[in-house]
Design an enzyme around this catalytic site. Structure first.
Site, short mmCIF file in Angstrom:
data_model
loop_
_atom_site.label_atom_id
_atom_site.label_comp_id
_atom_site.label_asym_id
_atom_site.label_seq_id
_atom_site.Cartn_x
_atom_site.Cartn_y
_atom_site.Cartn_z
N LYS A 83 15.51 -26.70 -16.15
CA LYS A 83 15.26 -25.53 -15.30
C LYS A 83 15.95 -24.27 -15.80
O LYS A 83 15.96 -23.25 -15.12
CB LYS A 83 15.74 -25.83 -13.87
CG LYS A 83 15.07 -27.03 -13.21
CD LYS A 83 15.65 -27.25 -11.82
CE LYS A 83 15.16 -28.55 -11.21
NZ LYS A 83 15.75 -28.78 -9.87
N ARG A 108 17.97 -34.44 1.81
CA ARG A 108 16.81 -33.66 1.42
C ARG A 108 15.57 -34.07 2.20
O ARG A 108 15.28 -35.26 2.34
CB ARG A 108 16.52 -33.82 -0.09
CG ARG A 108 17.70 -33.52 -1.00
CD ARG A 108 18.12 -32.06 -0.95
NE ARG A 108 17.09 -31.16 -1.45
CZ ARG A 108 16.95 -30.83 -2.74
NH1 ARG A 108 17.78 -31.34 -3.66
NH2 ARG A 108 16.00 -30.00 -3.12
N PRO A 142 12.73 -22.97 -7.84
CA PRO A 142 11.80 -23.17 -8.95
C PRO A 142 12.16 -24.43 -9.73
O PRO A 142 13.32 -24.64 -10.08
CB PRO A 142 11.98 -21.91 -9.79
CG PRO A 142 12.54 -20.89 -8.86
CD PRO A 142 13.40 -21.66 -7.90
N GLU A 143 11.17 -25.27 -9.98
CA GLU A 143 11.37 -26.48 -10.75
C GLU A 143 10.83 -26.26 -12.16
O GLU A 143 10.43 -25.15 -12.51
CB GLU A 143 10.72 -27.66 -10.03
CG GLU A 143 11.29 -27.83 -8.61
CD GLU A 143 10.66 -28.97 -7.82
OE1 GLU A 143 10.24 -29.97 -8.43
OE2 GLU A 143 10.60 -28.86 -6.58
#
Length: 273
Positions: free
Chosen positions: A58, A262, A2-3
């Site tokens: 976050k 990434r 979750p960002e």
């Protein structure tokens, strides 16, 4: 993971549904998630009332009583849900706050999420130590001049630098890809090579993408939901998860590469090195 938009969506749902609730008890099946010690947390928070829910980057901040703040980080797959007191425990439920008429459950498949109990006066030092950047809004916090100075002093590649959280808070893999596409910047571009107009566009793109995602309730990808509610931002994504599809701006094929380990999606025509 979750960002910022997903965490903000969770915060808003929690604020509507649990602020004002008195904590009757706290239970844990995996107490190691409480980094500051489960027994202390249980002792200090039982009987206290949840006065508010705030956020920094976050991180969720439960404002409980006057003396303590509970810092929650969802990490990769953490999620909250509300349930009745007689609801059966599910496999990945690890932490529970019980109220008079229900319970807040924290579930986490990978057990990476954390709770930390700190005194109210330690909140600012806590986040200063973590070097969390400013919130992505048009107010004075996310100052474009300071943002530009930091970029020009660095030789880091732009994507991993944005992911560090020191330039601006809350960006993760999904929204960095989206921001860089909107700003027409290659994810491997060294930050000191960015021209002033590109930095201005990047600054504004960060705000635009994250605020839009908040408005749409975040991106419901894989396991994410906000207390059972799904977001709609996934329907607006332009490059993330679009490998092989056509760029909506120029028609070129979206590519996926690895940047600093990434998975990274970009348009090779719009986002040239």
């Amino acid at each position: 993971m979750p960002e910022l938009p997903e965490v903000e969506t969770v915060r808003r749902e929690l604020e509507k549904r649990i602020v004002g609730q008195k904590i009757i008890s706290i239970e844990a099946t995996y107490p190691r998630m409480v980094l500051t010690g489960f027994e202390q947390l249980k002792k200090e928070l039982t009987g206290k009332t949840i006065q508010g829910i705030s956020r920094r980057g976050k991180y969720l901040i439960f404002e409980i009583g006057d003396d303590f703040r509970l810092i929650s980080h969802l990490r990769m797959e953490g999620k909250y849900r509300l349930a009745t007191l007689d609801a059966p425990r599910e496999k990945h439920d690890h932490l529970t706050m019980k109220f008079a008429d229900g319970q807040l459950i924290y579930a986490d498949v990978r057990k990476f999420g954390t709770w930390e109990l700190i005194s109210t006066d330690q909140v600012l030092p806590y986040f200063l130590k973590k070097k969390i950047g400013p919130e992505p809004t048009y107010d004075e916090d996310f100052d474009e001049k300071l943002f530009r100075e930091k970029l020009r002093k660095s030789t880091k590649k732009i994507k991993p630098y944005l992911l560090e959280q020191t330039l601006v808070a809350g960006l993760g893999n999904i929204y960095v890809d989206e921001v860089l596409w909107l700003a027409k910047i290659h994810p491997e571009k060294e930050t000191n090579q960015l021209i002033e107009s590109s930095i201005h566009l990047l600054h504004d793109s960060i705000i635009e993408i994250l605020q839009k995602a908040i408005k749409l309730g975040g991106s419901s990808i894989r396991t994410y939901s906000a207390l059972g509610s799904t977001g709609k931002m996934q329907n607006e994504l332009q490059v993330y998860g679009k490998t092989g599809e056509k760029c909506s701006r120029c028609g070129a094929e979206i590519q996926k590469i690895k940047v600093a380990g990434r998975g990274t999606h970009f348009c090779p025509v719009c986002q040239q090195k």
